[in-house]
Design a protein around this motif. Structure first.
Motif, mmCIF file in Angstrom:
data_model
loop_
_atom_site.group_PDB
_atom_site.id
_atom_site.type_symbol
_atom_site.label_atom_id
_atom_site.label_comp_id
_atom_site.label_asym_id
_atom_site.label_seq_id
_atom_site.Cartn_x
_atom_site.Cartn_y
_atom_site.Cartn_z
ATOM 1 N N ILE A 107 0.836 -1.208 0.000
ATOM 2 C CA ILE A 107 0.000 0.000 0.000
ATOM 3 C C ILE A 107 0.867 1.253 0.000
ATOM 4 O O ILE A 107 0.570 2.243 -0.683
ATOM 5 N N ALA A 108 1.971 1.236 0.759
ATOM 6 C CA ALA A 108 2.856 2.402 0.812
ATOM 7 C C ALA A 108 3.501 2.671 -0.549
ATOM 8 O O ALA A 108 3.555 3.824 -1.006
ATOM 9 N N LEU A 109 3.982 1.621 -1.215
ATOM 10 C CA LEU A 109 4.567 1.797 -2.545
ATOM 11 C C LEU A 109 3.528 2.295 -3.546
ATOM 12 O O LEU A 109 3.813 3.161 -4.386
ATOM 13 N N THR A 110 2.313 1.763 -3.446
ATOM 14 C CA THR A 110 1.244 2.207 -4.342
ATOM 15 C C THR A 110 0.906 3.674 -4.113
ATOM 16 O O THR A 110 0.708 4.442 -5.064
ATOM 17 N N ALA A 111 0.854 4.082 -2.847
ATOM 18 C CA ALA A 111 0.546 5.476 -2.535
ATOM 19 C C ALA A 111 1.631 6.408 -3.045
ATOM 20 O O ALA A 111 1.341 7.460 -3.632
ATOM 21 N N LEU A 112 2.899 6.035 -2.840
ATOM 22 C CA LEU A 112 3.994 6.864 -3.348
ATOM 23 C C LEU A 112 3.928 6.973 -4.866
ATOM 24 O O LEU A 112 4.125 8.052 -5.429
ATOM 25 N N ALA A 113 3.662 5.857 -5.535
ATOM 26 C CA ALA A 113 3.595 5.875 -6.999
ATOM 27 C C ALA A 113 2.447 6.754 -7.491
ATOM 28 O O ALA A 113 2.578 7.442 -8.513
ATOM 29 N N SER A 114 1.326 6.747 -6.770
ATOM 30 C CA SER A 114 0.188 7.558 -7.213
ATOM 31 C C SER A 114 0.471 9.050 -7.087
ATOM 32 O O SER A 114 -0.078 9.854 -7.843
ATOM 33 N N PHE A 115 1.344 9.426 -6.127
ATOM 34 C CA PHE A 115 1.686 10.842 -5.972
ATOM 35 C C PHE A 115 2.670 11.316 -7.035
ATOM 36 O O PHE A 115 2.866 12.525 -7.190
ATOM 37 N N VAL A 116 3.321 10.395 -7.742
ATOM 38 C CA VAL A 116 4.287 10.768 -8.767
ATOM 39 C C VAL A 116 3.593 11.318 -10.004
ATOM 40 O O VAL A 116 4.171 12.130 -10.733
ATOM 41 N N VAL A 117 2.355 10.897 -10.257
ATOM 42 C CA VAL A 117 1.626 11.351 -11.451
ATOM 43 C C VAL A 117 1.425 12.859 -11.363
ATOM 44 O O VAL A 117 0.807 13.360 -10.415
ATOM 45 N N PRO A 118 1.937 13.626 -12.333
ATOM 46 C CA PRO A 118 1.908 15.091 -12.192
ATOM 47 C C PRO A 118 0.548 15.727 -12.428
ATOM 48 O O PRO A 118 0.337 16.869 -12.025
ATOM 49 N N ASN A 119 -0.366 15.021 -13.076
ATOM 50 C CA ASN A 119 -1.670 15.606 -13.393
ATOM 51 C C ASN A 119 -2.721 15.088 -12.416
ATOM 52 O O ASN A 119 -2.868 13.871 -12.232
ATOM 53 N N TYR A 120 -3.473 16.007 -11.800
ATOM 54 C CA TYR A 120 -4.440 15.630 -10.762
ATOM 55 C C TYR A 120 -5.579 14.802 -11.329
ATOM 56 O O TYR A 120 -6.002 13.806 -10.730
ATOM 57 N N ASN A 121 -6.088 15.175 -12.509
ATOM 58 C CA ASN A 121 -7.194 14.428 -13.101
ATOM 59 C C ASN A 121 -6.761 13.018 -13.503
ATOM 60 O O ASN A 121 -7.529 12.060 -13.360
ATOM 61 N N ALA A 122 -5.545 12.888 -14.014
ATOM 62 C CA ALA A 122 -5.049 11.560 -14.376
ATOM 63 C C ALA A 122 -4.874 10.685 -13.137
ATOM 64 O O ALA A 122 -5.123 9.481 -13.177
#
Length: 228
Positions: free
Chosen positions: A191-206
């Motif tokens: 879950i921690a790795l998934t959360a970190l990866a989701s924050f890397v996406v620069p576009n909020y809508n994406a």
């Protein structure tokens, strides 16, 4: 399309509402336009042949048409040399796959494809999950939903304590869940790795799209394994 809006609406407050009126597929959860408030980014896309839509009294402008790879590009990439910019885009591409598929991959392997796990790792994971009373699918849905609650709470509370609630809440919740044998430590890492990866996406809508699709893939993997 913009001219036809006057027939259906008397007032449009922001570019977000304008986007809903003129997009190709209104029911799609994947964003079809890039919204930006940076003039340099709009100018860069105009130079590359895109169309920019600027709305009076709105700080945001829309860039059309888009492909999904555009949402991997940050505005700062234009000011980096090509090796560095491409490296960061590669990291973001890997992060999207992690944020989208890592929990589902874990569920599929643990529930249906244990032969893919090395024996030593399998024994360690089994020992960690021995005291957990719930199946892996319930565990991961519980933790994903809890993290979404923490993320939304961090946005809504006052900005001074918002980041603190996110960090402390995640730490306390994760440690308490492991201590109470509700979830396994391996799942907390996933879950921690998934959360970190989701924050890397620069576009909020994406990132919204990835967050929603992640739950769909988790449920499909829980019932159908790799096929799902």
């Amino acid at each position: 399309r913009i001219q036809s809006i006057a027939e259906t609406s008397d007032y449009i407050a922001e570019t977000g509402a304008l986007e809903e009126f003129i997009e190709d597929h209104p029911k799609s959860i994947i964003p079809q336009m890039l919204s930006t408030e940076r003039p340099d980014r709009l100018a860069a896309h105009l130079r590359e042949g895109y169309v920019g839509i600027v709305m009076a009294n709105s700080p945001y402008s829309l860039i059309v048409p888009t492909t999904f790879t555009i949402f991997l590009h940050a505005a700062e990439d234009y000011y980096l040399r090509w090796p560095f910019g491409n490296f960061l885009r590669l990291i973001r591409g890997l992060a999207i796959f992690m944020a989208l598929l890592l929990p589902a991959f874990y569920i599929a392997v643990v529930n249906y494809h244990q032969e893919m796990i090395p024996t030593d790792l399998m024994l360690a994971m089994t020992a960690a999950r021995e005291a957990v009373p719930f199946p892996a699918l319930i565990e991961i849905l519980f933790m994903e939903f809890s993290f979404e609650l923490i993320r939304e709470a961090g946005v809504r509370v006052p900005s001074i304590i918002g980041p603190t609630i996110g960090i402390v809440g995640a730490l306390i919740l994760g440690q308490a869940a492991v201590s109470a044998s509700i979830v396994s430590p391996v799942l907390i890492i996933i879950i921690a790795l998934t959360a970190l990866a989701s924050f890397v996406v620069p576009n909020y809508n994406a990132s919204f799209t990835i967050r929603i699709l992640r739950f769909i893939f988790i449920i499909l993997a829980g019932f159908l394994g790799f096929f799902g």
